[in-house]
Motif scaffolding. Structure first.
Motif, PDB file in Angstrom:
ATOM      1  N   VAL A  34       0.930  -0.955   0.253  1.00 52.55           N
ATOM      2  CA  VAL A  34      -0.344  -0.217  -0.029  1.00 52.55           C
ATOM      3  C   VAL A  34       0.769   1.412  -0.023  1.00 52.55           C
ATOM      4  CG1 VAL A  34      -2.089   1.150   1.156  1.00 52.55           C
ATOM      5  CG2 VAL A  34      -1.597  -1.385   1.112  1.00 52.55           C
ATOM      6  N   GLU A  35       0.768   2.359  -0.277  1.00 49.32           N
ATOM      7  CA  GLU A  35       1.393   3.472  -1.421  1.00 49.32           C
ATOM      8  C   GLU A  35       0.489   4.075  -0.983  1.00 49.32           C
ATOM      9  OE1 GLU A  35       4.852   3.777  -0.731  1.00 49.32           O
ATOM     10  OE2 GLU A  35       5.653   1.843  -0.913  1.00 49.32           O
ATOM     11  N   HIS A  36       0.872   5.185  -0.283  1.00 51.58           N
ATOM     12  CA  HIS A  36      -0.326   6.419  -0.606  1.00 51.58           C
ATOM     13  C   HIS A  36      -1.944   6.290  -0.107  1.00 51.58           C
ATOM     14  CE1 HIS A  36       2.831   9.334  -1.193  1.00 51.58           C
ATOM     15  NE2 HIS A  36       3.208   9.032  -2.080  1.00 51.58           N
ATOM     16  N   GLU A  37      -2.180   5.775   0.819  1.00 48.52           N
ATOM     17  CA  GLU A  37      -3.313   4.357   1.296  1.00 48.52           C
ATOM     18  C   GLU A  37      -4.092   3.444   0.126  1.00 48.52           C
ATOM     19  OE1 GLU A  37      -6.073   7.848   2.782  1.00 48.52           O
ATOM     20  OE2 GLU A  37      -4.798   7.687   4.307  1.00 48.52           O
ATOM     21  N   LYS A  38      -3.910   3.324  -1.293  1.00 49.78           N
ATOM     22  CA  LYS A  38      -4.000   2.511  -2.405  1.00 49.78           C
ATOM     23  C   LYS A  38      -2.997   1.579  -2.682  1.00 49.78           C
ATOM     24  CE  LYS A  38      -8.529   4.264  -2.511  1.00 49.78           C
ATOM     25  NZ  LYS A  38      -8.912   3.682  -1.930  1.00 49.78           N
ATOM     26  N   GLN A  39      -3.050   0.526  -3.556  1.00 49.41           N
ATOM     27  CA  GLN A  39      -2.445  -0.391  -3.681  1.00 49.41           C
ATOM     28  C   GLN A  39      -2.354  -0.291  -4.847  1.00 49.41           C
ATOM     29  OE1 GLN A  39      -5.125  -3.985  -3.245  1.00 49.41           O
ATOM     30  NE2 GLN A  39      -2.964  -4.897  -2.222  1.00 49.41           N
ATOM     31  N   LEU A  40      -3.227   0.698  -5.990  1.00 50.30           N
ATOM     32  CA  LEU A  40      -2.732   0.935  -7.082  1.00 50.30           C
ATOM     33  C   LEU A  40      -2.695   2.661  -7.412  1.00 50.30           C
ATOM     34  CD1 LEU A  40      -1.734  -1.274 -10.406  1.00 50.30           C
ATOM     35  CD2 LEU A  40      -3.755   0.711 -10.621  1.00 50.30           C
ATOM     36  N   HIS A  41      -2.085   3.659  -8.672  1.00 49.78           N
ATOM     37  CA  HIS A  41      -2.918   4.425  -8.470  1.00 49.78           C
ATOM     38  C   HIS A  41      -2.611   4.436 -10.065  1.00 49.78           C
ATOM     39  CE1 HIS A  41      -2.478   6.909  -4.916  1.00 49.78           C
ATOM     40  NE2 HIS A  41      -1.823   5.665  -4.716  1.00 49.78           N
ATOM     41  N   LEU A  42      -4.025   4.976 -10.737  1.00 50.69           N
ATOM     42  CA  LEU A  42      -4.497   4.621 -12.068  1.00 50.69           C
ATOM     43  C   LEU A  42      -4.236   6.429 -12.316  1.00 50.69           C
ATOM     44  CD1 LEU A  42      -4.244   3.222 -14.910  1.00 50.69           C
ATOM     45  CD2 LEU A  42      -6.265   3.240 -14.630  1.00 50.69           C
ATOM     46  N   ILE A  43      -4.011   6.908 -13.432  1.00 52.46           N
ATOM     47  CA  ILE A  43      -3.623   8.096 -14.086  1.00 52.46           C
ATOM     48  C   ILE A  43      -3.346   7.687 -15.473  1.00 52.46           C
ATOM     49  CG2 ILE A  43      -2.144   9.816 -14.205  1.00 52.46           C
ATOM     50  CD1 ILE A  43      -2.930   9.493 -12.074  1.00 52.46           C
ATOM     51  N   ALA A  44      -4.732   8.828 -16.150  1.00 53.94           N
ATOM     52  CA  ALA A  44      -5.920   8.765 -17.237  1.00 53.94           C
ATOM     53  C   ALA A  44      -5.360  10.532 -17.901  1.00 53.94           C
ATOM     54  CB  ALA A  44      -6.727   7.898 -17.391  1.00 53.94           C
ATOM     55  N   VAL A  45      -4.505  10.431 -19.003  1.00 56.86           N
ATOM     56  CA  VAL A  45      -4.280  11.824 -19.680  1.00 56.86           C
ATOM     57  C   VAL A  45      -4.508  11.557 -21.175  1.00 56.86           C
ATOM     58  CG1 VAL A  45      -2.179  12.329 -20.050  1.00 56.86           C
ATOM     59  CG2 VAL A  45      -3.519  13.812 -19.638  1.00 56.86           C
ATOM     60  N   ARG A  46      -5.344  12.689 -22.264  1.00 55.56           N
ATOM     61  CA  ARG A  46      -5.306  12.562 -23.661  1.00 55.56           C
ATOM     62  C   ARG A  46      -3.300  13.171 -23.563  1.00 55.56           C
ATOM     63  NH1 ARG A  46      -9.509  15.671 -27.349  1.00 55.56           N
ATOM     64  NH2 ARG A  46      -8.142  17.107 -26.847  1.00 55.56           N
ATOM     65  N   ARG A  47      -3.252  12.755 -24.961  1.00 56.96           N
ATOM     66  CA  ARG A  47      -1.962  13.133 -24.965  1.00 56.96           C
ATOM     67  C   ARG A  47      -1.664  14.592 -25.747  1.00 56.96           C
ATOM     68  NH1 ARG A  47       2.849  10.121 -25.861  1.00 56.96           N
ATOM     69  NH2 ARG A  47       2.592   8.027 -25.496  1.00 56.96           N
ATOM     70  N   ASP A  48      -2.630  15.145 -25.115  1.00 56.19           N
ATOM     71  CA  ASP A  48      -2.683  16.971 -24.812  1.00 56.19           C
ATOM     72  C   ASP A  48      -2.116  17.292 -23.950  1.00 56.19           C
ATOM     73  OD1 ASP A  48      -4.907  16.187 -24.708  1.00 56.19           O
ATOM     74  OD2 ASP A  48      -5.420  18.261 -26.223  1.00 56.19           O
ATOM     75  N   GLY A  49      -2.639  16.897 -23.272  1.00 56.64           N
ATOM     76  CA  GLY A  49      -2.669  17.057 -21.912  1.00 56.64           C
ATOM     77  C   GLY A  49      -4.302  17.450 -20.888  1.00 56.64           C
TER      78      GLY A  49
END
Length: 292
Positions: A98-113
């Motif tokens: 557990v890191e920062h209270e979660k087992q996994l953090h998922l980030i999604a972003v379009r390539r233009d930000g």
């Protein structure tokens, strides 16, 4: 001028005219109808030694671990994303620290930000992670930030395509973000390549400093930094702080250039995101600026 020469010049003129017309058309109303070429540098296994020189998120596999998406092309809208993290034995990983209270953090972003989402998928017993994402047409990048049990932290990235007509603009440089709910969020500090940079994010609401930020993932705010272009996922460490209005961070930037920064904070029970677009100087420029 002989006939072959005239024909060659005429053909060249048609080619230039067609290329110019295509470029104008795609710039004004681009349509993405096929998956983008993969930007994954780790299509084959990337070793620890090779990856040590790369920022996070640029490879799909590292140190025997790989990010495997069940699907990579989605229709626009709210869509379910499913994926596994396979380990050195080739099987899905089911045990994480557990890191920062979660087992996994998922980030999604379009390539233009644009379209930034920081979410936390649910893990099935078989090792499959599941989450819904809000997707608009364009080329997207997803990042899985995790630590396998007893191992080292990793950030793996993979491309996702959402076909359709795209609208995109280059973000303007900004260190002040207006956030829904009457919040004004300000970033201070300068990024300098090759060194640790001190940054502070300050939160106001209706002109009044917010001094009762609520803990979110074990801190009073989280900052994600992505390098414009390749979307390299960079290290940003939160520092201990009071519950506002100032939240300090230390960022490590490997190169000069433009960066998207996303600050997540929680207040009145709601998590909100402030977005910034800044330019990092070279370390030499930063030192030169300090002399003046």
């Amino acid at each position: 001028m002989n006939t072959p020469t005239r024909l060659a010049i005429f053909a060249l003129g048609l080619t230039v005219a067609f290329g110019a017309a295509w470029g104008v058309g795609t710039a004004m109303s681009p349509v993405l109808d096929e998956p983008v070429a993969s930007h994954d540098m780790g299509a084959s296994e990337t070793s620890h030694g090779e990856a040590a020189h790369l920022p996070g998120g640029l490879v799909v596999s590292q140190d025997g671990y790989a990010l495997a998406l069940e699907e990579t092309t989605f229709r626009p809208g709210t869509r379910p994303l499913a994926f596994t993290i396979t380990g050195p034995d080739g099987h899905p990983v089911t045990d994480y620290d557990v890191e920062h209270e979660k087992q996994l953090h998922l980030i999604a972003v379009r390539r233009d930000g644009s379209g930034f989402q920081h979410v936390h998928p649910v893990l099935d017993a078989d090792g499959t992670w599941r989450i819904e994402l809000d997707l608009v047409p364009g080329a997207w990048r997803v990042f899985a930030d995790f630590t396998p049990a007893g191992g080292e932290g990793l950030t793996l990235g993979a491309d996702v395509t959402v076909p359709g007509r795209m609208t995109t603009t280059r973000p303007a440089p900004t260190t002040i973000a207006e956030v829904e709910g009457g919040y004004t969020v300000t970033l201070t500090g300068d990024l300098a390549a090759g060194s640790s940079s001190d940054l502070t994010v300050s939160v106001e609401r209706d002109g009044v400093p917010v001094t009762d930020l609520e803990p979110y993932l074990g801190a009073f705010g989280h900052l994600v930094a992505l390098r414009a272009g390749d979307l390299a996922y960079l290290h940003v460490h939160p520092e201990d702080s009071d519950p506002g209005p100032d939240v300090p961070f230390v960022a490590e930037v490997p190169s000069a250039g433009d960066f998207h920064l996303y600050f997540d904070f929680q207040h009145d029970g709601v998590v909100r995101t402030a977005e910034f677009f800044v330019t990092a100087s070279s370390s030499a420029e930063g030192e030169h600026g300090d002399d003046h």
